[in-house]
Write an enzyme that holds these catalytic residues in place. Structure first.
Site, PDB file in Angstrom:
ATOM      1  N   THR A  30      77.476  10.746  67.449  1.00  0.00           N
ATOM      2  CA  THR A  30      77.632   9.773  68.524  1.00  0.00           C
ATOM      3  C   THR A  30      76.896   8.477  68.203  1.00  0.00           C
ATOM      4  O   THR A  30      77.437   7.390  68.380  1.00  0.00           O
ATOM      5  CB  THR A  30      77.135  10.342  69.868  1.00  0.00           C
ATOM      6  OG1 THR A  30      75.875  10.956  69.662  1.00  0.00           O
ATOM      7  CG2 THR A  30      78.113  11.355  70.419  1.00  0.00           C
TER       8      THR A  30
ATOM      9  N   HIS B 179      71.066  10.565  61.241  1.00  0.00           N
ATOM     10  CA  HIS B 179      69.896  11.254  61.813  1.00  0.00           C
ATOM     11  C   HIS B 179      70.003  12.762  61.613  1.00  0.00           C
ATOM     12  O   HIS B 179      71.087  13.324  61.654  1.00  0.00           O
ATOM     13  CB  HIS B 179      69.718  10.927  63.297  1.00  0.00           C
ATOM     14  CG  HIS B 179      70.945  11.159  64.143  1.00  0.00           C
ATOM     15  ND1 HIS B 179      72.041  10.327  64.091  1.00  0.00           N
ATOM     16  CD2 HIS B 179      71.241  12.121  65.052  1.00  0.00           C
ATOM     17  CE1 HIS B 179      72.961  10.761  64.941  1.00  0.00           C
ATOM     18  NE2 HIS B 179      72.512  11.847  65.530  1.00  0.00           N
TER      19      HIS B 179
ATOM     20  N   HIS C  37      68.687  16.353  63.118  1.00  0.00           N
ATOM     21  CA  HIS C  37      68.038  17.016  64.256  1.00  0.00           C
ATOM     22  C   HIS C  37      67.210  18.177  63.732  1.00  0.00           C
ATOM     23  O   HIS C  37      67.707  18.988  62.945  1.00  0.00           O
ATOM     24  CB  HIS C  37      69.077  17.629  65.205  1.00  0.00           C
ATOM     25  CG  HIS C  37      69.975  16.641  65.863  1.00  0.00           C
ATOM     26  ND1 HIS C  37      69.730  16.122  67.109  1.00  0.00           N
ATOM     27  CD2 HIS C  37      71.146  16.084  65.451  1.00  0.00           C
ATOM     28  CE1 HIS C  37      70.713  15.297  67.448  1.00  0.00           C
ATOM     29  NE2 HIS C  37      71.593  15.253  66.456  1.00  0.00           N
TER      30      HIS C  37
END
Ligand SMILES: [Zn+2]
Length: 287
Positions: free
Chosen positions: A98, A103, A105
């Site tokens: 999104t 990135h 997690h």
């Protein structure tokens, strides 16, 4: 530089988002809590440069991210003692990305937590299709390797050069070991009048000859690999597999081939020594 207002992660990295819970920031990466952590300790690890697609990261950024992931995972583990940990990276809308800034997690897990992650049952493709897919990826990997930088290529060449040097040192070592062995066995065969001792000496010549021919074969294989890498052919970066420099399907085994045996470094050295031993043995047998 991307406008921090248009990318929320760039905003956090630039320090514009005062509400962000920053774990730490280094020269290369920033580590922080997402807006809505999925579990206790859910953390994001991002590169400081705005890159949307995972595959657009540089090798150095990949290393920095890898180190940051490991360091943060260890801190989460020792601080929160979760029962498990998911590392999740999504690239592309189909993969549920999104925010368009790479990135990772880190999601600490406990039994019965809020997180759901379900893998489908069974294989996506049958055996044959999997083999074709494998070949496609491996071929693409070879192309990938041809884009290595000049510095990496020089380093790769020096690794190969080191093996070539070691092989030729091993070859001269085997010759210098053999000479005293032959002198002692043949000499002892003559003084003790035992043809079997002479044959034992011949066996030593054979063993050392095969060893030496094999060193020569490996040396040749690595010289070929050197030439291919120097010419910029698609050899994976830092690969030390000489089979990659040979036509597809060639296997590099440890049994010397005829040209290796016939070579000036093998046949003229071991041939006369073997003949001498056989001569001594024959002479002792016939006496
Ligand atoms: Zn960004």
């Amino acid at each position: 530089m991307v406008n921090p207002a248009s990318c929320p992660f760039c905003g956090i990295i630039a320090g514009y988002d005062a509400s962000a819970r920053l774990v730490y920031r280094s020269q290369e990466v920033t580590v922080f809590f997402p807006l809505e952590p999925a579990t206790r300790g859910h953390t994001l690890v991002v590169p400081n440069r705005h890159v949307a697609d995972l595959t657009d990261l540089t090798a150095a950024e990949g290393r920095d991210l890898g180190e940051a992931l490991l360091k943060t995972a260890r801190a989460i583990r020792s601080g929160l003692a979760p029962d498990g940990l998911n590392v999740i990276q999504s690239t592309g809308a189909a993969a549920t990305q999104t925010v368009p800034h790479v990135h990772f997690h880190l999601v600490p897990r406990w039994p019965g937590d809020r997180m759901t992650l379900q893998w489908p049952m069974g294989a996506a493709e049958d055996d044959q299709a999997q083999n074709r897919t494998l070949a496609v990826i491996q071929a693409a990997l070879l192309n990938e390797a041809s884009t290595v930088g000049a510095e990496d290529r020089r380093q790769h060449l020096s690794f190969i050069q080191a093996v070539v040097t070691r092989m030729s040192q091993a070859s001269s070592a085997s010759k210098s070991w053999l000479l005293p062995i032959v002198t002692v066995t043949y000499g002892y065969a003559i003084t003790s009048k035992s043809p079997f001792v002479a044959l034992l000496g011949c066996l030593a010549v054979l063993v050392f000859g095969v060893l030496d021919a094999n060193y020569l074969k490996q040396e040749r294989a690595f010289r070929k690999l050197y030439d291919e890498v120097a010419a910029g052919r698609p050899i994976p970066a830092f690969s030390m597999n000489p089979a990659l420099a040979s036509p597809a399907g060639t296997r590099v085994n440890y049994w010397p081939d005829w040209p290796d045996v016939r070579s000036w470094a093998v046949a003229p050295v071991y041939g006369p020594l073997l003949l001498a031993g056989l001569g001594v043995a024959g002479w002792l047998f016939c006496r």
